[in-house]
Design an enzyme around this catalytic site. Structure first.
Site, PDB file in Angstrom:
ATOM      1  N   TRP A  81       0.847  -1.201   0.000  1.00  0.00           N
ATOM      2  CA  TRP A  81       0.000   0.000   0.000  1.00  0.00           C
ATOM      3  C   TRP A  81       0.878   1.245   0.000  1.00  0.00           C
ATOM      4  CZ3 TRP A  81      -1.026   4.601   2.094  1.00  0.00           C
ATOM      5  CH2 TRP A  81      -2.306   5.157   1.939  1.00  0.00           C
ATOM      6  N   CYS A 109      -7.027  -3.300  -2.055  1.00  0.00           N
ATOM      7  CA  CYS A 109      -6.581  -3.251  -0.664  1.00  0.00           C
ATOM      8  C   CYS A 109      -7.478  -4.160   0.171  1.00  0.00           C
ATOM      9  CB  CYS A 109      -6.659  -1.811  -0.147  1.00  0.00           C
ATOM     10  SG  CYS A 109      -6.388  -1.662   1.632  1.00  0.00           S
TER      11      CYS A 109
END
Length: 527
Positions: free
Chosen positions: A104, A219
């Site tokens: 991320w 995600c």
């Protein structure tokens, strides 16, 4: 004779063989440089750190209070400062404290395309590049610390000199294991293998891979996640193992992550070779409806289940839908099968940080894999304050305590910060890692994005004061004075960047002709 003295003698022998052309070479200088460069390659680091993780895993199996921790770092400097801080605050030791590399943060902060969402859109090589960068900075931290000790050694005498020599001989490196995020492999199994090799060669001893589709990865804390059948995912686990073995890191660690708790979709119907196999179980979670042949529409996909024709529910995107409420069951199945396919550690993404929920899933896994161990994401995507206050509210209410002064939906309100409920919730947050390691088999606790948030918070505080009425006092009071009071080594930023090491090298190379930066007029002497 100390290790350092042995190294000096070894270089002396090499120098003697070289003859007079090496007269200007000082064996002690070379011994120092060798000590400051303990790890010659990324593979040296990968092997050293894999050995550490394996010992820590064994120690946890024997005593589940010995869990490990890490913080996600998005730059080599951030990882370096973290490890310097750990050595400063914990008696010079780094035991059971690792680094985490978050995909991320690579996407959001390290892509040449600019800030990106966590959807595997960043460059494949950027992850390995960050592993290399982190270890470059950690190795520099070793060199800097040892350089300081060598200068102290030169100035010391008697018992003090012996004590410094002992510290040099038993120096604790800043190099620790990195658990590195390879997302869903960035393509097929071959692409996964190639990327894994780069990461291992850079120093990574532990690779974390997830069971989402590589081309539509999301995600773990967002909607729209799509998983793949086990056969596809396990081929990538084997690709990681082949990469480790090819490079000689036989005890490299594979972390298998399942996003099934929040993933309600799959791109494929699994291949079934016989009733009850992996594919059959995977398909059993699909949301299907029983139909007659006459009900089949053009282009329908149907299959036989227990002698009946069923049609899986298919979205306009072409994806297939799992039955609602099967997420936890699929996580358990994913985890068991991943260990059987060669994974070493598990990672289960959850919707909230709840001890009971995590424990329930791991209890099911451990019925089949008794020593299964979990890596858990203590994610900033959770509102920890609200979650634990609501959990405490429910606990108090179930126990018959008076909760009439609290509004459950508004427990994030600052008015509750000093309340009894909030104090109890904070106690549970404080003990969360120890509780889940004891009850749910969590070997490693990490926070994925902490330094993303600390950077934003610290810059906000500085900007507010510096550009406001405090002006320069905003920096002096809010940063520099705190650095001095807290003993933050970076207050001497020239030293941290390597200036003193550069002066050492200039003296090694040029002797008395060296033009050094660290003289009387260096303003760093004010600190």
């Amino acid at each position: 004779m100390s290790n350092y003295q042995n190294a000096i003698e070894a270089v002396k022998a090499i120098k003697e063989k070289a003859g007079s052309s090496w007269n200007a070479i000082n064996p002690e200088s070379i011994a120092r440089m060798r000590a400051q460069n303990r790890f010659k390659t990324g593979l040296d680091i990968a092997q050293y750190t894999a050995d550490i993780m394996r010992r820590d895993m064994d120690a946890y199996d024997a005593d589940n209070t010995k869990y490990t921790q890490s913080l996600g770092c998005w730059h080599g400097f951030v990882g370096q400062q973290k490890m310097i801080s750990i050595k400063k605050h914990f008696a010079g030791q780094t035991d059971r404290r690792y680094l985490y590399l978050s995909g991320w943060m690579v996407a959001a902060l390290r892509s040449e395309l600019g800030p990106l969402p966590d959807q595997s859109m960043h460059e494949k090589t950027s992850v390995a590049a960050l592993v290399k960068e982190l270890y470059t900075f950690l190795r520099q931290a070793d060199a800097r610390e040892l350089g300081g000790l060598f200068r102290e050694l030169d100035a010391a005498s008697g018992a003090e000199k012996a004590a410094i020599q002992d510290e040099i001989d038993n120096h604790v490196t800043h190099v620790v294991p990195i658990i590195a995020d390879i997302d869903a492999g960035f393509g097929n199994a071959e692409a996964t293998y190639l990327m894994a090799k780069q990461m291992i060669e850079a120093g990574a001893c532990a690779l974390q891979i997830e069971n989402q589709v590589a081309d539509e990865k999301q995600c773990g804390h967002q909607d729209g996640k799509v998983t793949v059948p086990h056969a596809d995912f396990h081929s990538k686990i084997r690709a990681l193992r082949h990469a480790f073995l090819e490079l000689g890191i036989d005890n490299g660690i594979i972390v298998s992550r399942t996003d099934s708790e929040g993933a309600g979709l799959t791109k494929e119907i699994a291949v079934v070779k016989e009733p009850g196999d992996q594919g059959d179980i995977y398909n059993s979670f699909l949301d299907v409806e029983e139909i007659d042949v006459a009900d089949m529409a053009e282009g329908d996909v149907c299959f036989n289940r227990d002698g009946k024709l069923v049609r899986p529910k298919r979205l306009p995107s072409g994806l297939y839908q799992f039955r609602a409420g099967t997420g936890e069951e699929r996580c358990v199945f994913d985890s068991i099968e991943a260990i059987k396919a060669g994974a070493d550690l598990l990672w289960i993404e959850t919707a909230t940080p709840n001890v009971a929920d995590i424990t329930a899933m791991m209890n099911e896994v451990r019925k089949e894999i008794p020593n299964a161990k979990l890596v858990y994401n203590n994610s900033p995507s959770f509102n920890w304050t609200l979650n634990f206050r609501q959990q405490q509210f429910d606990t108090m209410e179930a126990a018959g305590e008076d909760v009439s002064s609290y509004v459950r939906a508004d427990l994030m309100n600052v008015e509750y910060d000093e309340s009894e409920l909030s104090k109890r919730a904070d106690d549970k947050i404080r003990s969360f890692q120890a509780d889940t390691s004891r009850e749910a088999g969590i070997f490693h606790h990490l926070i994925t994005l902490p330094t993303y948030h600390t950077t934003a918070l610290s810059v906000d505080n500085l900007a507010k004061e510096y550009f406001g009425d405090a002006a320069m006092l905003g920096y002096v009071e809010g940063v520099q004075r705190k650095e001095i009071r807290q003993g933050i080594a970076c207050v001497k930023h020239q030293n941290m960047s390597g200036s003193d090491m550069g002066d050492d090298h200039k003296e090694y190379f040029a002797g008395e002709n060296a033009l050094k930066a660290g003289g009387e007029k260096n303003t760093s002497n004010q600190f």
